[in-house]
Structures are given as structure tokens and as C-alpha cells.
Design a protein around this motif. Structure first.
Motif, PDB file in Angstrom:
ATOM      1  N   SER A 175       0.836  -1.198   0.000  1.00 35.24           N
ATOM      2  CA  SER A 175       0.000   0.000   0.000  1.00 35.24           C
ATOM      3  C   SER A 175       0.869   1.246   0.000  1.00 35.24           C
ATOM      4  CB  SER A 175      -0.911   0.021   1.239  1.00 35.24           C
ATOM      5  OG  SER A 175      -0.118   0.061   2.435  1.00 35.24           O
ATOM      6  N   VAL A 176       0.238   2.361  -0.351  1.00 35.62           N
ATOM      7  CA  VAL A 176       0.852   3.670  -0.153  1.00 35.62           C
ATOM      8  C   VAL A 176       0.484   4.081   1.269  1.00 35.62           C
ATOM      9  CG1 VAL A 176       0.887   6.079  -0.866  1.00 35.62           C
ATOM     10  CG2 VAL A 176       0.706   4.278  -2.590  1.00 35.62           C
ATOM     11  N   PRO A 177       1.453   4.195   2.170  1.00 32.52           N
ATOM     12  CA  PRO A 177       1.121   4.408   3.590  1.00 32.52           C
ATOM     13  C   PRO A 177       0.470   5.768   3.843  1.00 32.52           C
ATOM     14  CG  PRO A 177       3.480   4.646   3.225  1.00 32.52           C
ATOM     15  CD  PRO A 177       2.899   4.122   1.946  1.00 32.52           C
ATOM     16  N   ASP A 178      -0.643   5.735   4.564  1.00 38.10           N
ATOM     17  CA  ASP A 178      -1.297   6.997   4.922  1.00 38.10           C
ATOM     18  C   ASP A 178      -0.626   7.580   6.164  1.00 38.10           C
ATOM     19  OD1 ASP A 178      -2.227   5.519   7.105  1.00 38.10           O
ATOM     20  OD2 ASP A 178      -4.217   5.205   6.234  1.00 38.10           O
ATOM     21  N   VAL A 179      -1.145   8.678   6.640  1.00 38.47           N
ATOM     22  CA  VAL A 179      -0.523   9.391   7.766  1.00 38.47           C
ATOM     23  C   VAL A 179      -0.451   8.510   9.007  1.00 38.47           C
ATOM     24  CG1 VAL A 179      -0.755  11.354   9.332  1.00 38.47           C
ATOM     25  CG2 VAL A 179      -1.220  11.650   6.893  1.00 38.47           C
ATOM     26  N   GLU A 180      -1.515   7.746   9.275  1.00 40.49           N
ATOM     27  CA  GLU A 180      -1.524   6.884  10.453  1.00 40.49           C
ATOM     28  C   GLU A 180      -0.475   5.785  10.343  1.00 40.49           C
ATOM     29  OE1 GLU A 180      -3.162   7.293  13.355  1.00 40.49           O
ATOM     30  OE2 GLU A 180      -3.660   9.224  12.435  1.00 40.49           O
ATOM     31  N   GLU A 181      -0.338   5.209   9.152  1.00 41.14           N
ATOM     32  CA  GLU A 181       0.666   4.157   8.959  1.00 41.14           C
ATOM     33  C   GLU A 181       2.069   4.731   9.113  1.00 41.14           C
ATOM     34  OE1 GLU A 181       0.638   0.873   8.460  1.00 41.14           O
ATOM     35  OE2 GLU A 181      -1.514   0.854   8.826  1.00 41.14           O
ATOM     36  N   GLN A 182       2.288   5.943   8.596  1.00 44.68           N
ATOM     37  CA  GLN A 182       3.608   6.556   8.686  1.00 44.68           C
ATOM     38  C   GLN A 182       4.034   6.776  10.137  1.00 44.68           C
ATOM     39  OE1 GLN A 182       3.693  10.111   6.212  1.00 44.68           O
ATOM     40  NE2 GLN A 182       2.507   9.051   4.638  1.00 44.68           N
ATOM     41  N   LYS A 183       3.078   7.068  11.005  1.00 45.33           N
ATOM     42  CA  LYS A 183       3.395   7.313  12.416  1.00 45.33           C
ATOM     43  C   LYS A 183       4.040   6.098  13.077  1.00 45.33           C
ATOM     44  CE  LYS A 183      -0.221  10.762  13.289  1.00 45.33           C
ATOM     45  NZ  LYS A 183      -1.504  11.038  13.996  1.00 45.33           N
ATOM     46  N   LYS A 184       3.769   4.901  12.524  1.00 50.23           N
ATOM     47  CA  LYS A 184       4.283   3.670  13.124  1.00 50.23           C
ATOM     48  C   LYS A 184       5.783   3.488  12.903  1.00 50.23           C
ATOM     49  CE  LYS A 184      -0.132   1.251  12.466  1.00 50.23           C
ATOM     50  NZ  LYS A 184      -0.827   0.122  11.793  1.00 50.23           N
TER      51      LYS A 184
END
Length: 601
Positions: free
Chosen positions: A332-341
Motif C-alpha cells: 500500500s501507499v502508507p497513509d498518515v496513520e501508517e507513517q506514524k508507526k
């Protein structure tokens, strides 16, 4: 069959849950009824269609020497773990219904049967003298679709023919593969469908060579790219081409520019007054492997091109071993929530450069501490290009590989082919596009499953070697609905004669008219005895209702025992064209025989 005795309820209005014409019409015409999300009952008319499709499939398969069998629908999870596909099907794609029995054993409802048939072959094939062997079945399959839609097109339960062949070598496999190509073309031609065979991606099934058979229809979920010379056709996921030539860069000096509000390619080109072919676009993906490892992937591609996610997934799957994994569970293209991880600091989204620093990633056991960098072939030879500046609101222009940026070592083809591209086999040909419904797929599996599951045979030299396999599928229920999607009008379905539930419907306009009833009954008996499948509309309904239902149901020919009986004639109406003619009663049988035989040849 008499309509007065048949379970038939037609609807005048489109059902709310139906989205495409074929789905609406099959419900309205009394062919199917929704029982639950993606689950349908096949009513009497529909079952006749499915039986006819199945008969054609069986005849073509048997003609190749394939043998019919029946495999279990419920399958042990251990078999799928042997092949390495359990996690892919239950987690990554998530399409397998899985359950636990009272002995706490994991089981799955079969979406496909490679593991089961390989186990059968492992237990029963001993010698090269038993090869080649081709087994097939027709049965119900199950897939837990995230969003069931379009009726039988993407249901959670469906009827499919799947076949599996076993060989001593690749040459034998290719012969059967060609036999299946011919058989599948015959199946679709005999079913009265317009179709196109296209190169395809093997997906979760695996293997090397792969070809899909697409029924052409505007509502098709798949996009097909092809050339007018007929020498190339491929599914969008698999298609390759030569992109249009890039324009000469207007930049001759490397410079970092403030470019506010240019986070899209269109806005940036307008701001810089350049072509998207002068840009290097940098797309960030997140891949999750089956061992829990998350890998951040930075793809460099020419600005006018898009990344083909299927091609990218295939490239990442090849690299799974580098991360101690077997397959990719999610891309996937990581969204903002995924990037926080995993992000150590905020990313300059929309302004990323090819040299985005690895220190944007926080070190973790579950996240790769470095970006996996790859460049698409379209970006490799660009010079004096524009790209992101790694700072929000800034881009650089006049950049070159080997000077301002290091060209990634991993060069790949992950671009999405598109209409207007030049064909590889003949650059003078350009790709055209059409939409299609996939109803068949054939694969050259090779040794993928036999090696994983230990299915071997003894060759002429007395050596134990893995079997070579092929796999061939036809969606029986999907094919039936695709026929409707390809052929209908404002009045209803137009079935091809070969798979229509009945060839002829006889309508009695006035059931109180003794002569109309007598002639209709006589023709009904005569036609059925001659092998022309005929249904009699003897309901106590107005003539207009009967005619509307006949059009909606889509029976190819309609006989009306109306006023023309006074001159010894009946009306014959062709459903596809609405053309009508009056013919003598004694000529009905011979006329219909000629018409039907013409359609079936």
C-alpha cells in the motif's frame, strides 16, 4: 414446461442492490434471488443455463482427453501450509473462508484446488508411464470477497470448472496448455460470446505462462490493452509497451526552486512550464511480508507514468527471501496513520526526492531501517530532469543521475501500460483499450506445487523428480452472467441460442380461445418431441404481460397463436432483432429447426 407451473416471478423495477445491467436483469427475470451478501439461489431458469454451459465445458474438456473427478470442498490447512499459501489466502488476500473443527483442526473452504490435486498426484502417480494426466472438476467454490458485487460476477459462492494436468517435462505441459487454449476458445465460441484471449499475471496461483479469456463488455472489471493487428492483447496488470517519447528538457542548470502548492504532477508542470516526461516522480510504498517485516519502498518513475501495483508486488515477492520471508501479505501507499508507526520525522510528501534519507525511518525489528530503492526503466535515461527537493514547497530542476542523484541499482519495469503507447512487437502499432470480464484463465504452473509438496514421479532413468503441472479454470456461473452483460436491450435479456434456458416460448394471447389453446398445445408437443426446447406460456394473464415477460426472460424465439390463426398462421418473433413474420402452422417446426441450427453452427 408450462409457465403456469413454473416458479417464475418477474419484476418491473430494478432491484436496489443490483449495480450492472446483467445483475439487474437476472433478478428481474426470475433467474436468481439474493440470499445473503454475495450469495444467490439459482432458480429453475438459471439452472438450465448453467447446465448448458457445463455441458459445453464437459464436451470440450473430454475431447482433449481430460478426465472428470470431484474434489472435496473443505480442505485441511496443513496442505496449504505445505504449499506456502495459507497465509496468503487467509491474511494477505483474505479470500479463504477458514474454520476450526471440533478436534481443533484448521480447515478452509476451497477457493481453488491446487493443494488437494497435488496431494492426490503425490499419492497416486508413481511412474512416467502414467503421464501426462489431466483431471478436472465442476463444483462450487468459495471466496470471502471484501465487497461482493455484481451478482454472480463477484460472489462469495460460485460454480467453476478447474482442471489440473501433470507432466514429465515442460514440452508436454506446453502441448496441453495449447490444447486448453483451443478448448477454451471453443467453449466461448459455442456459448455464443465475443471474447479476447490476453496475456495475464499469474497472481496468487503462481507459475510462468498465463492467459486470460475475456468476454468483451462495457461493464467488465478488467481493462484490456490490444493492437489492431491482432498480434498482441494483455490484461492491464500484465501489459507491456513502449511509452511515448519524452520531450527535451527545458532545464540546463541544476537549481533548487521554491514551488509552493505543487504537490501534484499537473500543478508542478504548470508552474515549471515543462512536460511530465521531464520529471522523476518518487512514489513511496509500504510492503508487509509474511514474517511481519515491513519494508519501505521508494520507486522512481517518469512523471507521466503510473506504477502498476501488480508488477511492483511481483518484484517485491522475488525479494522476499532477502527479508527471511516467503511472500508479501500487503502492499500500500502508507497513509498518515501508517507513517506514524515507523517515521522518525515528518516526510516531505509531494516533494520527495530520489535521495530521501534513510534516517526518515525509525530503526525497529519489524521495520526495515533502510528504504528499498528501485527505478523504473522510464526514468533511467532522463537527463536534466525535475524532481522533489526533500523539502515541502521546493523542487529541483536540471538534475542528472550520477551527478546530483545516485541511480538505484535495482532497475525494474513497474510502469502501467496505457492506451496510446507503442507496441513492443511493432512500434507502428499503438495500444487500444477495451473492457472485459474474465471467465477463463490457464496457467503453466511448472514445479511450484510439486516441489513444495513433494509430488514426484520416477523417470525413465529411475530418478525421483518433481511433476510439472498446469492449471486451467472456467467460471461457469460467471460465464452465464457475462453472456447477459454482453447481450441485452431495454426490454431484457438476449440469450445466445446455445445457452438459453429454452429455445422457444409459445404465447397464448387469449386462454379462453379454444383454437389458440389447441394450436399452442399441438406445437408445444411437436417442438419438444423434435428436440426444440419449448416453454408454453399458458398463464391467465394479458397478452401484453406475456410478451413483456418473454422479452425480459430472453428466450430466442417467440411463437404467438393470435389472430393470424384465422388464415392458418402464427407469428414468429426473433428476440434479438424484434423482427416478426407470419408463417404457416405446419412450417413452424422446419423454420425453427433451420434458425436454431444456423445459430449453433
Amino acid at each position: 414446461m408450462r409457465l403456469s407451473q413454473m416458479l417464475l416471478v418477474t419484476l418491473r423495477d430494478d432491484p436496489a442492490e443490483a449495480e450492472i445491467p446483467s445483475h439487474k436483469l437476472l433478478i428481474r427475470a426470475g433467474y436468481i434471488r439474493r440470499i445473503g451478501s454475495g450469495i444467490y439461489a439459482y432458480l429453475p431458469l438459471m439452472l438450465r443455463v448453467l447446465n448448458k454451459v457445463s455441458k459445453i465445458v464437459r464436451e470440450e474438456m473430454n475431447a482433449t482427453g481430460a478426465q472428470e473427478c470431484l474434489l472435496p470442498q473443505i480442505q485441511p490447512a496443513d496442505l496449504w501450509r505445505e504449499s506456502g499459501r495459507w497465509d496468503t489466502y487467509t491474511q494477505a488476500e483474505g479470500i479463504m473462508f477458514s474454520l476450526i473443527d471440533r478436534q481443533n483442526r484448521e480447515l478452509g473452504l476451497g477457493p481453488t484446488h491446487e493443494e488437494v490435486i497435488t496431494t492426490v498426484a503425490k499419492d497416486m502417480i508413481r511412474s512416467y508411464r502414467q503421464l501426462p494426466l489431466h483431471l478436472y472438476q465442476l463444483q462450487t467454490k468459495f471466496r470471502d470477497e471484501i465487497r461482493p458485487r455484481f451478482g454472480l460476477m463477484r460472489g462469495r459462492e460460485f460454480i467453476m470448472k478447474d482442471g489440473y494436468s501433470f507432466h514429465a517435462d515442460e514440452e508436454s505441459l506446453k502441448k496441453t496448455y495449447q490444447d486448453m487454449d483451443k478448448a477454451y476458445r471453443n467453449i466461448l465460441r459455442r456459448s455464443g460470446l465475443q471474447f479476447r484471449a490476453v496475456d495475464a499475471d499469474s497472481g496468487a496461483i503462481g507459475g510462468s505462462g498465463s492467459q486470460e479469456f475475456m468476454v468483451l463488455a462495457d461493464a467488465g472489471e478488467d481493462e484490456i490493452l490490444y493492437t489492431e493487428d491482432g498480434k498482441y492483447a494483455a490484461n492491464l496488470e500484465k501489459a507491456v509497451s513502449l511509452p511515448v517519447d519524452g520531450e527535451v528538457s527545458p532545464f540546463d542548470t541544476y537549481e533548487k526552486l521554491e514551488t509552493p502548492g505543487t504537490e501534484t504532477i499537473e500543478k508542478l508542470c504548470e508552474f515549471l512550464k515543462c512536460s511530465p516526461t521531464n520529471l522523476v516522480k518518487n512514489v513511496l510504498y509500504q510492503a508487509v511480508y509474511d514474517n511481519g517485516m515491513t519494508v519501505l519502498v521508494l520507486v522512481n518513475i517518469r512523471g507521466d507514468q503510473d506504477v502498476n501495483d501488480v508488477k511492483l508486488l511481483n518484484e517485491l515477492t522475488k525479494l522476499a527471501g532477502n527479508y527471511g520471508a516467503k511472500t508479501v501479505l500487503a502492499l500500500s501507499v502508507p497513509d498518515v496513520e501508517e507513517q506514524k508507526k515507523w517515521a522518525a520525522k515528518s516526510l516531505p510528501l509531494g516533494y520527495i526526492a530520489p535521495d530521501l534519507s534513510d534516517d526518515y525511518i525509525a530503526s525497529s525489528k519489524q521495520v526495515s531501517p533502510k528504504f528499498l530503492r528501485m527505478v523504473d526503466q522510464t526514468a533511467v535515461y532522463l537527463t536534466y530532469f525535475a524532481t522533489g527537493g526533500n523539502e515541502s514547497g521546493y523542487h529541483v530542476v536540471g538534475a542528472n543521475w550520477g551527478q546530483e542523484f545516485t541511480l538505484p541499482k535495482l532497475v525494474v519495469d513497474v510502469r502501467k501500460a496505457q492506451k496510446g503507447d507503442r507496441a513492443i512487437h511493432d512500434p507502428s502499432q499503438t495500444l487500444e483499450t477495451a473492457r472485459g470480464i474474465e471467465v477463463g484463465h490457464i496457467f503453466q504452473l511448472g514445479r511450484k506445487y510439486s516441489e513444495a509438496m513433494g509430488a514426484t514421479y520416477t523417470n525413465e532413468q529411475g530418478e525421483e523428480v518433481p511433476l510439472v503441472m498446469g492449471c486451467y479454470g472456467v467460471g461457469v456461473s460467471r460465464l452465464a452472467q457475462s453472456a447477459v452483460e454482453q447481450s441485452y436491450d431495454k426490454d431484457g435479456i438476449i440469450w445466445p441460442v446455445a445457452i438459453a434456458p429454452y429455445h422457444v416460448v409459445i404465447c397464448i394471447p387469449n386462454i379462453k380461445d379454444a383454437q389458440q389453446i389447441e394450436v399452442a398445445e399441438s406445437l408445444y408437443k411437436e417442438l419438444n418431441e423434435a428436440g426444440i426446447e419449448t416453454i408454453l406460456d399458458d398463464r391467465d394473464e394479458r397478452a401484453g404481460v406475456k410478451f413483456k415477460d418473454a422479452d425480459l426472460i430472453g428466450i430466442p424465439y417467440r411463437i404467438v397463436t393470435g389472430r393470424s390463426l384465422k388464415s392458418g398462421k402464427v407469428e414468429l418473433v426473433e428476440r434479438a432483432t424484434h423482427k416478426s413474420q407470419e408463417i404457416l402452422v405446419e412450417e413452424v417446426l422446419s423454420t425453427l429447426k433451420d434458425l436454431i441450427e444456423k445459430e449453433l453452427t
